[in-house]
Design an enzyme around this catalytic site. Structure first.
Site, PDB file in Angstrom:
ATOM      1  N   ASP A  35       0.832  -1.210   0.000  1.00  0.00           N
ATOM      2  CA  ASP A  35       0.000   0.000   0.000  1.00  0.00           C
ATOM      3  C   ASP A  35       0.870   1.265   0.000  1.00  0.00           C
ATOM      4  O   ASP A  35       1.985   1.261   0.519  1.00  0.00           O
ATOM      5  CB  ASP A  35      -0.908  -0.027   1.242  1.00  0.00           C
ATOM      6  CG  ASP A  35      -2.096   0.906   1.090  1.00  0.00           C
ATOM      7  OD1 ASP A  35      -2.376   1.359  -0.040  1.00  0.00           O
ATOM      8  OD2 ASP A  35      -2.742   1.200   2.112  1.00  0.00           O
ATOM      9  N   ASN A  83     -10.904  -2.684  -5.610  1.00  0.00           N
ATOM     10  CA  ASN A  83     -10.131  -1.716  -6.386  1.00  0.00           C
ATOM     11  C   ASN A  83     -10.761  -1.380  -7.744  1.00  0.00           C
ATOM     12  O   ASN A  83     -10.386  -0.387  -8.380  1.00  0.00           O
ATOM     13  CB  ASN A  83      -8.685  -2.191  -6.583  1.00  0.00           C
ATOM     14  CG  ASN A  83      -7.830  -2.094  -5.324  1.00  0.00           C
ATOM     15  OD1 ASN A  83      -6.937  -2.910  -5.100  1.00  0.00           O
ATOM     16  ND2 ASN A  83      -8.078  -1.106  -4.474  1.00  0.00           N
TER      17      ASN A  83
HETATM   18  C1  IPE Z   1      -5.389  -2.796  -0.326  1.00  0.00           C
HETATM   19  O1  IPE Z   1      -5.047  -1.468  -0.485  1.00  0.00           O
HETATM   20  C2  IPE Z   1      -5.392  -3.503  -1.649  1.00  0.00           C
HETATM   21  C3  IPE Z   1      -4.082  -3.678  -2.266  1.00  0.00           C
HETATM   22  C4  IPE Z   1      -2.919  -3.351  -1.753  1.00  0.00           C
HETATM   23  C5  IPE Z   1      -4.088  -4.280  -3.560  1.00  0.00           C
HETATM   24  P1  IPE Z   1      -6.171  -0.344  -0.657  1.00  0.00           P
HETATM   25  O2  IPE Z   1      -5.449   0.944  -0.783  1.00  0.00           O
HETATM   26  O3  IPE Z   1      -7.102  -0.722  -1.738  1.00  0.00           O
HETATM   27  O4  IPE Z   1      -6.949  -0.441   0.730  1.00  0.00           O
HETATM   28  P2  IPE Z   1      -7.824   0.637   1.492  1.00  0.00           P
HETATM   29  O5  IPE Z   1      -8.795   1.186   0.495  1.00  0.00           O
HETATM   30  O6  IPE Z   1      -6.888   1.682   2.008  1.00  0.00           O
HETATM   31  O7  IPE Z   1      -8.477  -0.129   2.610  1.00  0.00           O
HETATM   32  C1  IPE Z   2      -1.521   0.183  -3.428  1.00  0.00           C
HETATM   33  O1  IPE Z   2      -1.284   1.550  -3.437  1.00  0.00           O
HETATM   34  C2  IPE Z   2      -1.688  -0.385  -4.805  1.00  0.00           C
HETATM   35  C3  IPE Z   2      -3.041  -0.842  -5.126  1.00  0.00           C
HETATM   36  C4  IPE Z   2      -4.051  -0.885  -4.314  1.00  0.00           C
HETATM   37  C5  IPE Z   2      -3.274  -1.291  -6.497  1.00  0.00           C
HETATM   38  P1  IPE Z   2      -2.480   2.580  -3.484  1.00  0.00           P
HETATM   39  O2  IPE Z   2      -2.816   2.848  -4.909  1.00  0.00           O
HETATM   40  O3  IPE Z   2      -3.599   2.100  -2.634  1.00  0.00           O
HETATM   41  O4  IPE Z   2      -1.803   3.852  -2.846  1.00  0.00           O
HETATM   42  P2  IPE Z   2      -2.446   4.861  -1.808  1.00  0.00           P
HETATM   43  O5  IPE Z   2      -2.967   4.051  -0.669  1.00  0.00           O
HETATM   44  O6  IPE Z   2      -3.545   5.582  -2.533  1.00  0.00           O
HETATM   45  O7  IPE Z   2      -1.316   5.747  -1.415  1.00  0.00           O
HETATM   46 MG    MG Z   3      -4.071   2.321  -0.680  1.00  0.00          MG
END
Ligand code: IPE
Ligand code: IPE
Ligand code: MG
Length: 259
Positions: A35, A83
């Site tokens: 994340d 996502n």
């Molecule tokens: C969790 O991260 C999913 C992945 C790393 C693929 P998200 O960024 O989607 O999670 P939330 O929305 O902060 O819970």
């Molecule tokens: C994790 O990084 C990757 C995926 C969930 C695909 P994020 O895209 O959630 O990054 P933040 O949380 O918005 O910084």
């Molecule tokens: Mg995230």
């Protein structure tokens, strides 16, 4: 006279396990919620998708380190069932990125004997990506190295619903006695079937939540949350996570001798 052509060999440089870690007490299975890609990009004034690009480098780095250090399985959360709710351009960028990276890395994964699998509802992914996933899974199935699971369109609740349906179908067909359903039978219907449960869960970017990741499998995992954003995750951050893990007393509901 021209010199004989020698096939370009992979650099055989393996990273040694840091001295602060005990090789006998490493987790057999590390799961990671990657994340913070978007925030990494925002901090640099870049579009979010550039964070995803850098995130791929962090994943390659982490896979290599886990493999070098003798960790049996790495399971990474790449794309959740939730996502899809992101802006369409970000979702399609990610799907294209997965496809490009997989096509590009297939050969290296083979050479390093990585056994790759993709966990999740793969039927919703673009056709080209599905075909590459099928090829990579098949080609690497007999590899002897680290098990590398990429959770793509993965959601733990959906996984549990599918497992329940599969068992219900067998009961309905008269093949299975409901009383015979136990934890092992249910676990065998999950995408992670055949893997030991993760011992360590790492979540980057400081969020203290599971976000629908491996709810069943993480029942007794140790949890390490780091503020490091995923694209910055490196040997030092992994070492800190493993040190944290090695400092834990795992009780599995029991008590320590002498307590
Ligand atoms: C969790 O991260 C999913 C992945 C790393 C693929 P998200 O960024 O989607 O999670 P939330 O929305 O902060 O819970
Ligand atoms: C994790 O990084 C990757 C995926 C969930 C695909 P994020 O895209 O959630 O990054 P933040 O949380 O918005 O910084
Ligand atoms: Mg995230």
């Amino acid at each position: 006279m021209s010199r004989p052509q020698v096939a370009a060999a992979r650099p055989s440089t393996r990273t040694a396990l840091p001295a602060c870690l005990d090789s006998g007490r490493l987790p057999a299975h590390v799961a990671v919620i990657m994340d913070g890609n978007g925030r990494w990009a925002n901090q640099r004034g870049l579009p979010r998708v550039m964070g995803h690009r850098q995130g791929v480098e962090a994943l390659k780095r982490t896979l290599r380190l886990c493999s070098d250090w003798g960790i049996g399985t790495l399971t990474a959360y790449a794309f959740s069932t939730e996502n899809w709710s992101r802006p369409g351009e970000e979702v399609s960028f990610l799907m294209t990125l997965f496809e490009q990276v997989l096509a590009r890395e297939l050969e290296a994964l083979q050479q390093e004997q990585v056994r790759i699998r993709f966990l999740g509802d793969l039927s919703a992914l673009p056709d080209g990506l599905q075909a590459l996933i099928a090829e990579a899974t098949k080609r690497s199935a007999a590899n002897s190295g680290i098990h590398f699971n990429v959770c793509t369109n993965y959601g733990s609740r959906s996984e549990l619903v599918h497992a329940t349906r599969a068992l219900a179908r067998r009961v309905h067909a008269g093949e299975l006695d409901p009383e015979a359903i136990d934890e092992n039978l249910l676990a065998a219907e999950l995408h992670t079937s055949g893997e030991v449960d993760p011992d360590l869960l790492i979540r980057t970017s400081g969020e203290h939540r599971l976000s629908n990741f491996l709810l069943w499998q993480l029942a007794y995992a140790e949890i390490h949350v780091t503020d490091v954003l995923w694209p910055d995750f490196d040997a030092e951050a992994l070492t800190l996570a493993l040190q944290d893990f090695q400092g834990r007393q795992r009780r599995f509901g029991g008590v320590e001798a002498g307590e």
